[in-house]
Design an enzyme around this catalytic site. Structure first.
Site, PDB file in Angstrom:
ATOM      1  N   TYR A 160       4.583  -8.077 -13.904  1.00 39.03           N
ATOM      2  CA  TYR A 160       5.679  -8.708 -14.651  1.00 39.03           C
ATOM      3  C   TYR A 160       5.186  -9.375 -15.931  1.00 39.03           C
ATOM      4  CZ  TYR A 160       8.869  -8.142 -10.764  1.00 39.03           C
ATOM      5  OH  TYR A 160       9.666  -7.613  -9.795  1.00 39.03           O
ATOM      6  N   LYS A 227      -1.374  -6.941  -1.088  1.00 37.24           N
ATOM      7  CA  LYS A 227      -1.641  -5.520  -0.843  1.00 37.24           C
ATOM      8  C   LYS A 227      -3.117  -5.286  -1.196  1.00 37.24           C
ATOM      9  CE  LYS A 227      -0.241  -1.375   0.109  1.00 37.24           C
ATOM     10  NZ  LYS A 227      -0.075  -0.965   1.484  1.00 37.24           N
ATOM     11  N   ASP A 281       3.052  -4.268   3.254  1.00 41.01           N
ATOM     12  CA  ASP A 281       3.933  -3.290   3.895  1.00 41.01           C
ATOM     13  C   ASP A 281       4.251  -3.669   5.340  1.00 41.01           C
ATOM     14  OD1 ASP A 281       1.114  -2.351   3.253  1.00 41.01           O
ATOM     15  OD2 ASP A 281       1.474  -1.229   5.062  1.00 41.01           O
ATOM     16  N   ASP A 305       9.198 -10.345  -5.104  1.00 34.34           N
ATOM     17  CA  ASP A 305      10.507  -9.877  -5.555  1.00 34.34           C
ATOM     18  C   ASP A 305      11.164  -9.047  -4.454  1.00 34.34           C
ATOM     19  OD1 ASP A 305      12.643  -9.314  -7.140  1.00 34.34           O
ATOM     20  OD2 ASP A 305      11.560  -8.194  -8.661  1.00 34.34           O
TER      21      ASP A 305
END
Ligand code: NAP
Length: 416
Positions: A160, A227, A281, A305
């Protein structure tokens, strides 16, 4: 400070931050930005409910003096096409507390997201999204009452950060050449390129805020979501820096999951907060299947988000989920959904996301009695099955009301 189009209410006083503590007068001036699309409808409705709750809780001793600020399409009409006027930014910094409706962002071109610009301009580095269940809200879960998490999403870094180079552009070609020739990177020709910066400074201040929140509110755990198995030096580093903050700055207050099993036989010592981490995930699955295991969550920008909206969907969706973007002294509360342009000016949508962002704001300025009145009224209105269209389609025998009708119903419960 004098403004061109902004009118500060003469009978109000500004909220101030002194030595890190918020000082709130009885007649505070709080800023609000109506927002685009459905913004006008939900803001009008929510303002009436907030005012009713404050009037009831403090019987005239306290009153919010609202100050309208302009961003997005309304601003463009007032400031000759400027969607992001400098004086709005100055006013939010001056007032320190504001609330905003959604703002339009064009996809794949046009101007940069105003929401992202706002967060970066004021360094509102933590996006805070509490997700909890209210009795009566339609939910796809069997035990939605187990959902009670507060997501701290890093707001200023990650993909972002706006460091992007479009396919075919000169900068893109320059960067592609450098990456291929100097860094031995391989990727397809003409790929659009983006950079994902994640720093120790940005990660640590976010995790610090999440742990401080967990301590203040006596929450049980902070989960670092990342992640890092794939993006080792960004997401993985976020995780490592998170543990560093926890164990170096909050040593007496925290136990890591490793320590829990290696030193405490899996039984949590009293009065401590558990620090753990999960890969992004699997986190989506866990939050759906075992939500009771999660409490405060600290995560990077993109994960946060997605995760915030997914969590919100478990307990009523983005039409109800509230949010805030905060720095060390400024707080901007906001509806978490977008402008839903197809419903603009139809007095139809659910005002609850903005409404509960206002409840967060009332809690933030420590007007908890007023905040509680709104929570209580909401549960009663839901028990009557008086709801806007989005909830009505998920419930049997509901009475569908308009945005303003929903506000009327809440006010009716605040002032029976
Ligand atoms: P959206 O405006 O959030 O709307 C998507 C759908 O969510 C709506 O069609 C509606 O679903 C439901 N919804 C949203 N708000 C609702 C409410 N208050 N009550 C009931 N249902 C609600 O998402 P979008 O269509 O992807 O984005 C539209 C614009 O908003 C874009 O320009 C986007 O960039 C911007 N946006 C702004 C913000 C922000 O300002 N913070 C956040 C996200 C998006 P149904 O059609 O099923 O009824």
């Amino acid at each position: 400070m004098s403004y061109q189009h902004i009118r500060l209410p003469p009978d109000g006083e500004k909220v101030a931050v002194k030595n890190g503590k918020l000082r709130v007068p009885d007649q505070p001036i709080l800023g609000f930005v109506e927002g685009d699309g459905i913004g006008a409808d939900i803001t009008a409705a929510a303002l009436r409910v907030w005012d009713a709750a404050v009037a009831k809780a403090y019987r005239g001793k306290r009153k919010v003096r609202w100050c309208e600020l302009y961003m997005g399409e309304k601003a463009a009409g007032i400031y000759q096409g400027d969607y992001f006027p400098a004086e709005t930014i100055a006013a939010i910094k001056d007032l320190t507390v504001a609330i905003k409706g959604p703002l339009t962002t064009p996809v794949g071109g046009g101007f940069r997201s105003l929401n992202v610009s706002l967060r970066q301009e004021m360094d509102l580095y933590a996006c805070v999204r509490p997700v909890r269940y209210f009795e009566g809200v339609p939910s796809p879960l069997r035990r939605p009452e187990e959902v009670d998490v507060v997501i701290f999403r890093e707001n200023t870094e990650d993909v972002y950060a706006g460091i992007e180079y479009p396919s075919g552009g000169d900068d893109n070609k320059k960067l592609a050449k450098f990456l291929r020739e100097e860094m031995r990177a391989e990727f397809f020709d003409d790929a659009g390129l983006g950079i994902k910066p994640i720093s120790p400074f940005g990660s640590k201040r976010l995790v610090r805020k999440a742990i401080e929140y967990a301590l203040e509110r006596e929450r049980a755990s902070v989960t670092l979501v990342h992640k890092g198995n794939i993006m080792k030096y960004t997401e993985g580093a976020f995780r490592n820096w998170g543990y560093e903050v926890a164990t170096q700055e909050f040593r007496d207050h925290v136990v890591t999951e490793d320590e829990l099993w290696n030193e405490h036989d899996g039984s949590m010592p009293a009065g401590k907060i558990l620090i753990k981490d999960r890969i992004a995930d699997i986190m989506f699955q866990l939050l759906l299947l075992r939500p009771a295991e999660f409490d405060v969550i600290a995560t990077s920008n993109l994960n946060g988000d997605y995760l915030s909206d997914a969590a919100a969907a478990e307990v009523g969706g983005i039409g109800i989920a509230p949010g805030a973007n905060i720095s060390d002294d400024i707080a901007v509360f906001e509806a978490t959904h977008g402008t839903a342009p197809k419903y603009a000016n139809q007095n139809k949508v659910n005002p609850s996301s903005l409404l509960f962002s206002g409840v967060m704001m009332l809690e933030y300025i420590n007007w908890r009695e007023a905040a509680q009145l709104i929570d209580d009224a909401f549960v009663k209105v839901l028990a009557d099955k008086t709801v806007t269209y989005d909830f009505a389609r998920l419930m049997d025998d509901a009475t569908t009301v308009s945005t303003s009708g929903f506000a009327d119903a809440l006010i009716g419960k605040i002032n029976p």
